[in-house]
Write an enzyme that holds these catalytic residues in place. Structure first.
Site, PDB file in Angstrom:
ATOM      1  NE  ARG A 137      -3.647  -2.439   0.004  1.00 19.16           N
ATOM      2  CZ  ARG A 137      -3.341  -3.588  -0.617  1.00 19.16           C
ATOM      3  NH1 ARG A 137      -2.213  -3.686  -1.307  1.00 19.16           N
ATOM      4  NH2 ARG A 137      -4.149  -4.627  -0.564  1.00 19.16           N
ATOM      5  CB  SER A 177      -9.668  -2.987   3.542  1.00 19.05           C
ATOM      6  OG  SER A 177     -10.078  -4.219   2.986  1.00 19.05           O
ATOM      7  CD  GLU A 211      -6.027  -0.665   2.211  1.00 19.50           C
ATOM      8  OE1 GLU A 211      -6.697  -0.858   1.175  1.00 19.50           O
ATOM      9  OE2 GLU A 211      -5.537  -1.584   2.892  1.00 19.50           O
TER      10      GLU A 211
END
Length: 305
Positions: free
Chosen positions: A177, A227, A297
């Site tokens: 990420r 998420s 995230e």
């Protein structure tokens, strides 16, 4: 209060009226369906407009933020002071042999469909990610044991000096990420993916299988940003949240999904503050009970009311 209204004429010289909006509610542009207004929102129709917009913002010290589909974004209730650049109209996709070049605003689903049409395998994992190519490169998006780093060959970006440069896979520094794009605040213009030849049936079967898994396990019927938290090393965020007894926990209109504890959802009428308060409560409880820090995230921008 609109802080940058006086700068709007800098953009109307090369945008049509419909593509420049003042005090535009960003709740219409993010999947969470919450968030205050942007002082100025522009919607480029081509890469040249993106480059020119970024240049003007840099030259005039105007804060700017680039958004794609808004699938991984939370805008605070006070909105964003400056310019928001919505890239969804810059979305051309071309195929050349085993390579697909896609502009920043192309949806990953569209690229996946194009790969299927051309019997190209390797992009299937991304078929259900509800984001754009630009966002996917920015955060090295992934799902089902696949991620952008495995298939991206290069990307054209605007660097910190406003120059358009091409970065190779290695130069993109794609990690979990993360990417050089994220670290240095670059803007993705397009990306080239190197795939492999396969058979349409086997590729389509895998896409259908992954789509079915996503629909059965994720709360797609509610607004969310996917998420909410990154995966902590050695753990799964959803399981930690569930084990902490937080499944279904709610603050105002925000709730932890009953279907998947890794998702914070807008169950109806949520404000950005509701969502942020719930995120902080989850983080505090998981840290208190298990000693594990959860990091978001989802990207969070803007200011409070």
């Amino acid at each position: 209060m609109n802080k940058y209204n006086n700068y709007v004429n800098l953009f109307t010289t090369f945008y049509s009226d419909e593509d420049v909006k003042i005090d535009e509610k960003l709740s219409q542009y993010v999947n969470f369906k919450v968030g205050g207004p942007a002082d100025i929102l522009v919607t480029p129709r081509n890469k040249e407009q993106i480059v020119k917009t970024v240049t003007i913002c840099k030259e005039n010290n105007i804060p700017f933020y680039v958004i794609g589909n808004g699938s991984n974004l939370l805008v605070k209730d006070g909105g964003f002071r400056g310019v928001v650049i919505s890239l969804t109209k810059v979305s051309n996709i071309t195929v050349d042999g085993e390579r697909i070049e896609a502009e920043c605003g192309a949806m990953l689903k569209q690229v996946s469909d194009k790969a299927v049409e051309n019997s190209l395998t390797g992009f299937e994992f991304a078929c259900g990610i509800p984001g754009t190519v630009g966002g996917a490169v920015f955060m090295n998006a992934g799902a089902y044991n696949g991620e952008m780093s495995q298939i991206i060959e290069s990307a054209n970006v605007i660097d910190e000096n406003g120059e358009v440069i091409t970065l190779t896979n290695e130069e993109l520094e794609l990690g979990y990420r993360s990417s050089i794009v994220m670290k240095k605040g670059y803007v993705v213009l397009s990306a080239t993916f190197k795939l492999e030849k396969g058979t349409i049936k086997s590729i389509k079967d895998l896409v259908d299988d992954l789509t079915g898994k996503r629909e059965s396990k994720q709360p797609l019927e509610y607004p969310s940003a996917g998420s909410t938290f990154k995966r902590p090393e050695g753990y799964f965020a959803g399981k930690l949240i569930q084990d902490a007894g937080l499944k279904g926990c709610s603050i105002g209109g925000a709730a932890v999904s009953e279907k998947h504890s890794g998702f914070v959802i807008n169950k109806g009428g949520a404000t950005a503050k509701d969502i942020l308060d719930l995120i902080h409560h989850i983080q505090d409880e998981v840290k208190r009970q298990f000693g594990v820090e959860l990091h978001t995230e989802v990207r969070i921008i803007g200011e409070d009311l």
